[in-house]
Write an enzyme that holds these catalytic residues in place. Structure first.
Site, PDB file in Angstrom:
ATOM      1  N   GLU A   1     -21.628  27.844 -74.800  1.00 39.38           N
ATOM      2  CA  GLU A   1     -21.727  27.299 -75.528  1.00 39.38           C
ATOM      3  C   GLU A   1     -22.297  26.784 -76.090  1.00 39.38           C
ATOM      4  O   GLU A   1     -23.052  25.936 -75.289  1.00 39.38           O
ATOM      5  CB  GLU A   1     -20.569  25.957 -75.478  1.00 39.38           C
ATOM      6  CG  GLU A   1     -20.475  25.302 -76.516  1.00 39.38           C
ATOM      7  CD  GLU A   1     -19.579  23.945 -76.785  1.00 39.38           C
ATOM      8  OE1 GLU A   1     -19.930  22.904 -76.987  1.00 39.38           O
ATOM      9  OE2 GLU A   1     -18.373  23.530 -75.360  1.00 39.38           O
TER      10      GLU A   1
ATOM     11  N   CYS B   1     -20.607  18.574 -80.078  1.00 40.62           N
ATOM     12  CA  CYS B   1     -20.788  19.891 -79.810  1.00 40.62           C
ATOM     13  C   CYS B   1     -20.228  20.191 -80.887  1.00 40.62           C
ATOM     14  O   CYS B   1     -20.923  20.382 -82.281  1.00 40.62           O
ATOM     15  CB  CYS B   1     -20.346  20.493 -79.071  1.00 40.62           C
ATOM     16  SG  CYS B   1     -19.181  21.385 -77.766  1.00 40.62           S
TER      17      CYS B   1
END
Length: 481
Positions: free
Chosen positions: A229, A266
């Site tokens: 990620e 995020c």
């Protein structure tokens, strides 16, 4: 003082993980589930030791950290439920059929098996939920893998203490020795990633760091899956009618989202498209922003300040609102703005992630420009529509954004990723390196398993879920049972 793991110890660590993986994968699903639940209980019981450590190392608040630890133990229990139920195995049984329309069919039975030892690179911004005992570790253990955690340098003391809780619990519960191990230091992380006995890896962090590790994993003599990620600006598209109806409320929701945990999620909304002269922008310009809060560590602070200065210096960007000392440590929240024409002229600069409490408002004149921006986007973790149901543009936007992001939101904010059965936390590159997977939710277990088909085997040699008396969800001769 925590020292980097010497590279000459990596062989010993990985071989221990390999032995543990062989033993752990042979345990029944019920046994693995019981261990995961017991470890969750031990972590809950250690909260008063672990949370103060986390506060000292990350600058996060006690309330935030206790909530995150609760999420971490919830994940472990949810994966215990998942592995116990067995549906993740996607078990399929095709009985032999001499009259199969494509010719006689043999007996074929398919399930999923664990990879073996995996390495998990811990994240800085979630010292519990994406670290030593976080979702990557929980899903890998549930799948039947052993785990080597590369500790994040931003919370090494907490990492060591968490690992100690887990290993002591594993020892007391009779789990294999070496089931979870931890290494420290950048070089150790590279060496363990490239060790021939490591079978997969998971990572949460920056695009440059994640891409470097992805390239290493892919260039090994035997490449391995790398579930990274990496980065996302999580765009928000505000229609004119939504702004006219509730622009002030949208502004309040945006401030709460992009400043949550000092913008260090995020899923922080980093770019918001709004109509020119919007109520949203006027409210942001007139309203107060939250006070400055310290970022996780010096490296993240330096990266954030550099990224914000890069945006501020862009000739097409203006400052809309900012707190006191937005370029100091700790940095105050900042709202910047530009036009949609300038964004489309320089998307590389203006759509770069700025990890921290900054948001860029992009003003448009025609809603068709929302489509133009959506088509230019790189892969994202999330994309948000703030709109009304009768807005003509939303159908077209939804179709495009579904090809760009892993999770679409309707009149909600992307910060806060619920740990559920249907969650998708992943997206096309550069959001992640494996768009078909998720790092949050029960489907995360799929990353650490691979399919195997058994043809013509006697019942007693088959895995339990493929035997005739199995009690797991299966597809038998094409029909779900």
């Amino acid at each position: 003082m925590m020292y980097d793991t010497s590279t000459d110890r990596i062989d010993h660590i990985v071989l221990g993980a390999q032995r543990a993986a062989t033993q752990w994968s042979s345990r029944t699903r019920t046994e693995r589930a019981a261990v995961l639940r017991a470890v969750a209980d031990r972590l809950d019981g250690a909260a008063d030791i672990l949370v103060p450590l986390a506060i000292r190392e990350t600058h996060l608040t006690e309330q935030r950290l206790r909530g995150e630890l609760a999420r971490t133990t919830f994940q472990l229990r949810l994966f215990a439920e998942t592995v116990n139920e067995g549906g993740y195995l996607d078990a399929r049984v095709d009985h032999a059929d001499p009259d199969w329309s494509m010719g006689p069919r043999p007996d074929l039975r398919r399930t999923r098996v664990p990879y073996g030892p995996v390495v998990v690179f811990a994240a800085s911004n979630f010292p519990f939920a994406f670290s030593v005992a976080g979702g990557d570790t929980a899903s890998a253990l549930a799948a039947g893998c052993s785990v080597i955690v590369k500790a994040h340098p931003g919370h090494v003391g907490l990492s060591a203490a968490t690992a100690q809780v887990l290993t002591e619990a594993f020892d007391e519960l009779g789990a294999p020795s070496g089931l979870l191990q931890i290494v420290y230091g950048q070089e150790a992380g590279v060496v363990v990633l490239t060790h021939p006995q490591v079978r997969a890896a998971a990572f949460t962090g920056s695009i440059p760091g994640g891409r470097a590790l992805f390239d290493l994993a892919s260039s090994r003599p035997e490449p391995i899956p790398f579930y990274g990620e990496l980065g996302s600006v999580n765009p928000v598209f505000v229609t004119a009618s939504a702004d006219a109806d509730r622009g002030v409320d949208i502004a309040a929701g945006l401030v709460g989202s992009f400043t949550l945990s000092a913008g260090q999620f995020c899923t922080k909304p980093g770019v918001v498209l709004a109509p020119g002269d919007s109520h949203l922008l006027a409210s942001l310009r007139a309203g107060a922003l939250p006070s400055a809060a310290p970022l996780l560590n010096d490296k993240i602070t330096a990266g954030y300040l550099s990224g914000q200065q890069h945006l501020r210096r862009h000739p097409a960007v203006t400052v809309v609102a900012e707190g006191e000392d937005p370029l100091n440590d700790p940095p105050a929240p900042t709202v910047l703005s530009t036009s949609v024409q300038d964004l489309l002229a320089d998307p590389e600069a203006l759509l770069a992630e700025c990890f921290g409490p900054t948001v860029l408002i992009v003003e448009y004149a025609d809603e068709q420009q929302l489509v133009e921006v959506a088509e230019q986007l790189e892969g994202q973790l999330t994309a948000t529509l703030v709109a009304n149901e009768d807005d003509r543009i939303v159908g077209q936007l939804t179709t495009i954004l579904a090809s760009k992001a892993g999770r679409l939101l309707w009149n909600q904010w992307p910060t806060g990723v619920s740990v559920t059965y249907a969650q998708q936390h992943g997206g096309p590159y550069p959001a992640t390196t494996a768009a078909g997977t998720t790092s949050v939710g029960t489907a995360a277990i799929d990353r650490f398993t691979r399919p195997v088909a058994y043809q013509g085997f006697p019942d007693f040699l088959l895995p339990g879920e493929l035997r005739d008396d199995a009690d797991v969800p299966r597809r038998v001769d094409g029909k779900l049972t």
